[in-house]
Each structure stands twice: as structure tokens, then as C-alpha cells.
Design an enzyme around this catalytic site. Structure first.
Site, short mmCIF file in Angstrom:
data_model
loop_
_atom_site.label_atom_id
_atom_site.label_comp_id
_atom_site.label_asym_id
_atom_site.label_seq_id
_atom_site.Cartn_x
_atom_site.Cartn_y
_atom_site.Cartn_z
N TYR A 1 27.82 40.43 79.95
CA TYR A 1 26.85 39.38 79.61
C TYR A 1 27.48 38.37 78.66
CZ TYR A 1 22.79 37.32 77.20
OH TYR A 1 21.88 36.45 76.64
N SER B 1 24.29 31.87 74.76
CA SER B 1 23.98 32.94 73.79
C SER B 1 25.13 33.00 72.79
CB SER B 1 23.87 34.29 74.49
OG SER B 1 23.83 35.34 73.52
#
Ligand code: NAP
Length: 248
Positions: free
Chosen positions: A157, A143
């Protein structure tokens, strides 16, 4: 080489799109899911409608035994695995650092980092020509949060995806000489269920407007990059982390 692909988190979002596009590109597909069997079965039906074979395999990708069982079942049903899209991932709930529990940190790191490492290890054990395999390709889903840090939302995250990037660079160089090509994609703001699960159903629509391209991306737009990386067309692309983020 036979084209047998495992997609973890293949029941919804980016993983489901990878399964469908991979079938279009001639892969037989093992569709892994955690809890949503109906969604996984629907994806498998689309794979079969495209003329390819599909297996639907439940398994929690944060658990070593489940990852090993996934590879064993996929090989028993479809034959030697030559592709892995290590895609299963969670953000956890939107949380400020001061409020973050250890359990939340462990959930995110347990799946996104440890689980992905186990998936990659099992793929290497089977694909490495040094270990008797016939080679293959691994594409990890990272990501752009890895470089943005996701402040006020999910820093745990973001950190987990930073680990995915480092791992991808290392493993890619380690096994490149063993017939195994490893890359990652780093999506930006993609319109999937992940935002609602994090507690912000409107997140992709709201923040999509701030992306240079002016909108959130689709799961298919990310999946096209993943299936390209899986293909022989990307044969000289190793250790790359390709951003699919609308220029963000
Ligand atoms: P999603 O729509 O929420 O789908 C998540 C998928 O992962 C589902 O198939 C789910 O299975 C599966 N899953 C969840 N926990 C699992 C576990 N423990 N074991 C096995 N499978 C599990 O997510 P997405 O947006 O497609 O995200 C896919 C990947 O892209 C993730 O790694 C995510 O971090 C990354 N990513 C997404 C975005 C974005 O904006 N959407 C941006 C950057 C990176 P069930 O259906 O059975 O629950």
C-alpha cells in the site's frame, strides 16, 4: 465554469466527506461507490439537501470500462466534469512482506495506482483545453505511508501511494498549460472504516495517540483540504502533495 465533481470512493470515509463539503461549496457531485449502494445514496441525499444535484454511480475503479462508464454517466446526468477527486483506495489486509501474495499486491496496485491513473486520464481527456475541454482540477488521495513505508502492515500500500505521488508530480506539470490543475493530499491516521477492513478496527484509536497532535484525524479534516484544493482559492497551487497528518 460549471462545477461538476466526480468523487471516486464517495460512499464512505474521506470520499463521503468530500461529497458533502463539495456540495456546501457549490459543486454538483457524482458519488461513485463499489458495493455499498445504501451508503452512496445517503451521501447523495445530503448533497441534494444542500441544494446541489447528485448522481449515484456504481463502478469498480480498478477497471477501465467502469471508469469510462463513470465519466460518461456523470456527464450525461450532470454535464461536463470540471473536478475529480480520485479517492478510491484500499490497503489490503495487514500482512508482513514474507507472507504477501501476488494477488494482494495486484489488488492494491490495481486500484490505487492503475485505477487512479485511468481516472486521471479520463479527466484529462475531457478537461484539457488542448483537447477541446474547458479546464478543471484533479485532486488525488495519496498517503503519508508513501514516505513512512508502512513496515509490518502494508508495504504494498505504501509503495502504491509512492507511485501516486510521482504520478501527481508528473501529470501536474504535463497538463498545467492545458487548464488542468493537479494536486494530491497525503492523509495520516484518519478515523474511517479502512482500518477495520485491513483487520485492525482499533488502529486509528491506538496509533492516534502516537501522532504529534495526539489523536487520529477525521474524514472531514482531510476533505476540507481536498475541497480547498478543488477551489479557485487554490488556483496557484499545482503539483502539490499536501500532508494532512497531525504533524506525523
Ligand atoms: P474507506 O472508509 O475504507 O472507504 C473506502 C471507499 O472506497 C468506499 O467509498 C468504497 O466504496 C470505495 N472503494 C473501495 N474499493 C473500490 C473500488 N474498487 N472502486 C470504487 N470504489 C471503491 O477509506 P478511507 O479511509 O476513506 O480512504 C479513502 C482514501 O484515503 C484511500 O485512497 C486511502 O488510501 C486514503 N487514505 C486513508 C487514510 C486513513 O487513515 N483512513 C490515510 C491515508 C490515506 P464502498 O462503500 O462501496 O465499499
Amino acid at each position: 465554469m460549471s462545477k461538476v465533481l466526480i468523487v471516486t470512493g464517495g460512499s464512505r470515509g474521506i470520499g463521503a466527506a468530500v461529497c458533502r463539503l463539495a456540495a456546501r461549496d457549490g459543486w454538483d457531485v457524482a458519488v461513485n461507490y463499489a458495493g455499498n449502494k445504501a451508503a452512496a445514496e445517503a451521501v447523495a441525499a445530503d448533497v441534494r439537501a444542500a441544494g446541489r444535484r447528485a448522481s449515484v454511480i456504481q463502478g469498480d475503479m480498478s477497471k477501465e470500462a467502469d471508469v469510462i462508464a463513470l465519466f460518461e454517466k456523470a456527464e450525461a446526468e450532470l454535464g461536463p466534469v470540471t473536478g475529480l477527486a480520485a479517492n478510491a483506495g484500499v490497503t489490503g489486509k495487514i500482512t508482513k512482506v514474507a507472507d504477501m501474495s501476488v494477488a494482494a499486491m495486484q489488488d492494491v496496485v490495481g486500484l490505487n495506482v492503475i485505477g487512479l491513473m485511468i481516472q486521471n486520464r479520463e479527466a484529462v481527456r475531457r478537461m484539457s483545453t488542448k483537447l477541446g475541454g474547458k479546464g478543471g482540477v484533479i485532486v488525488n488521495t495519496s498517503s503519508i505511508a508513501a514516505r513512512l513505508g508502512a513496515p509490518n502492515e502494508f508495504t504494498h500500500y505504501a509503495a502504491s501511494k509512492g507511485a501516486v505521488d510521482s504520478w501527481t508530480r508528473g501529470i501536474a506539470r504535463e497538463v498545467a498549460g492545458e487548464g488542468v490543475r493537479v494536486c494530491a493530499v497525503a492523509p495520516g491516521m484518519i478515523d474511517t472504516d479502512i482500518h477495520a477492513t485491513a483487520g485492525a478496527p482499533d488502529r486509528a484509536a491506538r496509533l492516534g495517540k502516537t501522532v504529534p497532535i495526539g489523536r487520529a484525524g477525521s474524514a472531514e479534516e482531510v476533505a476540507e483540504t481536498i475541497v480547498w484544493l478543488l477551489s479557485d482559492k487554490a488556483g496557484y497551487t499545482g503539483g502539490a502533495i499536501l500532508e494532512v497528518s497531525g504533524g506525523r
